[in-house]
Design an enzyme around this catalytic site. Structure first.
Site, PDB file in Angstrom:
ATOM      1  N   ASP B 147       0.860  -1.185   0.000  1.00 46.32           N
ATOM      2  CA  ASP B 147       0.000   0.000   0.000  1.00 46.32           C
ATOM      3  C   ASP B 147       0.898   1.237   0.000  1.00 46.32           C
ATOM      4  OD1 ASP B 147      -1.807  -2.072   0.466  1.00 46.32           O
ATOM      5  OD2 ASP B 147      -3.067  -0.866   1.785  1.00 46.32           O
ATOM      6  N   LYS B 210      -6.710   3.471  -3.563  1.00 53.17           N
ATOM      7  CA  LYS B 210      -7.151   3.504  -2.176  1.00 53.17           C
ATOM      8  C   LYS B 210      -7.293   4.950  -1.739  1.00 53.17           C
ATOM      9  CE  LYS B 210      -5.210   2.107   2.339  1.00 53.17           C
ATOM     10  NZ  LYS B 210      -4.153   1.346   3.026  1.00 53.17           N
ATOM     11  N   LYS B 246     -10.205   0.463  -2.689  1.00 52.12           N
ATOM     12  CA  LYS B 246     -10.140   0.297  -1.237  1.00 52.12           C
ATOM     13  C   LYS B 246     -10.390   1.619  -0.522  1.00 52.12           C
ATOM     14  CE  LYS B 246      -7.027  -1.055   2.549  1.00 52.12           C
ATOM     15  NZ  LYS B 246      -5.697  -1.568   2.931  1.00 52.12           N
TER      16      LYS B 246
END
Lengths: 515, 310
Positions: B147, B210, B246
């Site tokens: 991430d 995300k 996300k």
């Protein structure tokens, strides 16, 4: 950093795009579809209706009381989602109309006109509060009687109904300031004929400004949607509104005709079809009666290339599928600039696949029942004409219930200005999509209709909004939104869409004489 | 998408400029609010909640994280609730790079993945060279997913091409690990920026986009997520590649989670209703979802202490 410096750096991105092909699987162009299927389907979420008390017979509301019609004739009101009979409704004839007018005249002369504005305002505030208290019950009734979804009757119709009473309650003691330098006097007895698409909301649009400005009213609801108006009458009783200030007479066209032709009516306000509107103009010609008409429309919803397309698609949905398309100001002609036509159509096709058609009492239903068999037949007839004239029909794959009147959300492409579906009001969930090339052409096409009620403009460019809005001949123009209503905002049309305004300070004007 | 003729080609700023769709904030917020109006009951509620659990990246990103804390989180992720409730395991555990080995050891072959934040999380304000080293190290330690954060300063200064290049370089450093690109939408602030950052991240190689680090408020919101889902939709039609989404931070209740799922279902359709393409980044959401699951099965609410803390 200068452009030159940027250009000298290594184009890492360009290299990575190639290497990405291996790590991220690619769907071939021919198979790129979104699947709005049943992987996670919603369970039924029905609004409770067990506490709703429907009467088997609804009488006329005259002089503050529920009275049987002189004719002793009743007609059935059915639930369009189930085709079941809900109740019997009294059919008023000319004698009943006369009773109602006399009652309204008496109330006008003796009570309502002499009453100070602030006292009238108190009644209106009281009515507004009672509507808020009973909002859910009235919303359920509205949905059962008319077929509109509970989502809309609960979140749009009822909040606006009470908002209209609240808003005009505020004007009741401020009429002397509404038209500076002039004195506003009430007209007298107002006959008000409303349609079936927003039964309570149209009642509020008509009653609230008329009562605030000191008139008394005779309201005639549409034949297929009379029930909620009579429940509203119960609230008038609870509010102790003086007898005869509002009278409600139910029935079909003949009842309306008797009301319009009654000699002692000072004002006629009508919302409905252009066809009937034209008859009304003839009927009141040569009399002292004042007239306002809010009639049909065939609004252009214009999408420019620089529009926020995903949000514009939401505007198309709000424009044409709101209330099953039973909306006079519906954005029923979609004008799309050619450059974005394929993207808009693809997104629209995906979007209508997510619209849920079915039981209007289910809180997740987006498209409810068509109001009547007659209206459904009219939609079918116009869609058939579109197919015969060579337009291409796209429909959502929604499964329709077996009983009741239904039509899936649909749109036509390949439509030209010469098609009937581009000219006539369908009044259903059917959109006609056309294209244009330049802003000038968009304006020309948008104005190329006998109607002129509403229009929509979608562009990210503010200056373009002002330019286009100034050149559209429509009473209401929404920019980057659609079908938004507010009691403070005047609503009404040009040309065959009628005349007079409802809502806002302008909405008082049709109910007063200025001196 | 533009394909360049040869590696020798020098792209200019104009050529690399991503053309992004405009976003209208009024209508996008209105649309996002509409998803929360869906009434999710009975069977739909329980299947939706279980789906939400299976999509959860159970997260702990604190300066005080220790192997002991990671053990709690991993155990919770592998078995969120006693077996009779048939609740699936979470999708992944999300930790700092130093704890990847520990998480990997606890999770073993349970199927729950290890996600590691990287690239100088949460700011991204370090030299690219060091950020890439960090990514390589986390991947080497066994992270299945990386991430990363974008450098928001660079983005807001208009150097979009440099942001894209950093993402592309990070993707390369990931090797087999999946790359989630954190836009930190709370710092990008406008929907137009969110849309532009989403587009460039997808083009540069993101497997997932995300919303947030969870360190900045606001974190994930419904309208921001909708803008990103719409970008994913357009990218899919354009390229055929399905990018994952996300939302992270700020999603605390089961009701919110269901509203997000409705949004995914009605924006991207059934294909995205899978942990492969949709995740929730959350640390406290899990127990509210479990509480609702137990309520739906048993008919009444249990106290908070009946649910183990991650």
């Amino acid at each position: 950093m200068s452009a030159k410096k940027i250009a000298r750096r290594k184009p890492v991105l360009a290299r990575s795009e190639k290497s990405l092909n291996g790590t991220r699987p690619t769907v071939p162009a021919s198979e790129r579809r979104l699947d709005f299927g049943e992987r996670w389907s919603f369970a039924p979420a029905l609004e409770a209706k067990d506490y709703i008390q429907l009467q088997s017979r609804y009488q006329l509301f005259i002089g503050g009381k529920f009275v049987a019609p002189r004719s002793h004739v009743y007609f059935d009101s059915i639930n369009p989602a189930t085709e079941e009979k809900l109740a019997e409704i009294a059919s008023a004839d000319a004698r009943d109309v006369d009773r109602a007018v006399k009652s309204a005249r008496r109330a006008y002369e003796k009570i309502w006109r002499p009453m100070p504005g602030r006292e009238r305002g108190k009644y209106l505030y009281r009515i507004a509060r009672l509507i808020q208290e009973k909002a859910r019950e009235l919303a359920v009734l509205e949905t059962m009687d008319g077929g509109k979804t509970i989502k809309e009757s609960r979140d749009v119709d009822l909040p606006l109904v009470s908002a209209h009473f609240f808003y005009y309650a505020g004007w009741a003691d401020k009429l002397q300031y509404a038209f500076p330098g002039r004195t506003a006097e009430p007209l007298g007895v107002a006959g008000q004929i409303i349609p079936w698409n927003f039964p309570l909301l149209m009642a509020a649009w008509k009653l609230a400004p008329a009562l605030a400005s000191g008139n008394t009213c005779i309201l005639k609801p549409a034949e297929t949607t009379s029930i909620t108006a009579l429940h509203l009458a119960e609230l008038f009783q609870q509010a102790e509104l003086p007898e005869g200030v509002v009278n409600i007479i139910t029935g079909a066209g003949a009842t309306g005709k008797a009301l319009v032709e009654h000699r002692d009516v000072d004002k006629i306000a009508f919302t409905g079809s252009t066809q009937v509107g034209k008859l009304l103009i003839k009927a009141v010609a040569g009399t002292r009666k004042k007239l306002t008409l809010e009639l049909g429309g065939k609004a252009a919803n214009i999408i420019f290339e620089d529009a926020p397309i995903d949000q514009a698609v939401e505007g198309i949905i709000a424009g044409i599928y709101f209330n099953q398309g039973h909306v006079c100001c519906a954005g029923s002609r979609l004008l799309v600039q050619e450059g974005v036509f394929p993207a808009v159509i693809r997104k629209l096709r995906d979007r209508i696949a997510t619209l849920r058609v079915g039981d209007p009492l289910d809180k997740n239903t987006d498209i409810g029942a068509i109001n009547s068999r007659g209206q459904l037949d009219k939609i079918h007839e116009l869609v058939d004409s579109g197919l015969q004239q060579g337009a291409q029909l796209v429909q959502s794959p929604a499964r329709l219930p077996k009983k009741g009147y239904w039509y899936p959300p649909s749109f036509f492409t390949g439509v030209t200005a010469s098609h009937r579906i581009a000219q006539e009001e369908i009044f259903g969930p059917v959109l006609s999509v056309m294209t244009f090339r330049t802003p000038e052409e968009a304006i020309e096409r948008a104005n190329n209709t006998p109607y002129g009620l509403s229009a929509g403009v979608w562009t990210d460019k503010g200056s373009k909004i002002f330019k286009i809005v100034g050149e559209l001949r429509a009473g209401i123009v929404w920019a980057n939104t659609y079908n938004k209503f507010d009691p403070t905002s005047p609503f009404g049309g040009y040309k065959e869409s009628g005349f007079g305004r409802e809502g806002g300070r302008h909405g008082l004007l049709p109910y007063v004489a200025l001196s | 998408m533009k394909t360049l003729a040869s590696p020798a080609h020098r792209a200019t700023a104009e050529e690399r400029q991503v053309q992004s769709a405009a976003v209208d904030h009024v209508m996008v917020e209105e649309r996002a609010a509409a998803f929360a109006k869906r009434s999710i009951k009975t069977s739909a509620k329980i299947s939706g909640l279980k789906l939400a659990i299976s999509m959860m990246d159970l997260t702990t990103l604190e300066g005080k994280d220790t192997p002991g804390k990671i053990a709690f989180v991993c155990r919770k992720a592998m078995q969120p609730l006693e077996p009779r409730y048939e609740v699936p395991p979470c999708a992944a555990v999300c930790v700092y790079p130093n704890l990847v080995r520990v998480a990997k050891k606890f999770l073993g072959d349970s199927g729950v993945k290890v996600a590691s934040v990287a690239t100088a999380f949460p700011t991204g304000l370090m030299p690219l060279r060091l950020k890439l080293q960090e990514v390589k190290s986390a991947a080497h330690d066994g992270a299945d997913e990386i991430d990363m954060v974008i450098d928001r300063g660079m983005f807001l200064a208009g150097q979009h091409d440099r942001v894209a290049d950093e993402i592309a370089a990070t993707k390369k450093a990931c090797g087999a690990a999946h790359l989630k690109v954190i836009l930190e939408t709370g710092e990008l602030q406008t929907y137009d920026n969110v849309r532009r950052a989403s587009d460039l991240a997808m083009r540069a190689g993101a497997d997932f986009i995300k919303t947030s680090t969870g360190k900045i408020s606001p974190a994930a919101t419904m309208p921001v997520t909708l803008v990103m889902l719409e970008a994913i939709r357009d990218y899919f039609y354009e390229t055929g590649v399905r990018i994952g989404m996300k939302p992270a931070g700020g999603i605390r209740s089961a009701k919110q989670a269901l509203a997000y799922l409705v949004m995914v279902k009605e924006t991207l359709g059934d294909d995205w209703l899978t942990p492969d393409l949709f995740r929730f980044g959350a640390s406290t959401l899990v127990n509210d979802v479990l509480r609702q699951i137990v309520k739906t099965v048993e008919g009444n609410y249990q106290g908070e202490d009946y649910f183990s803390l991650p």
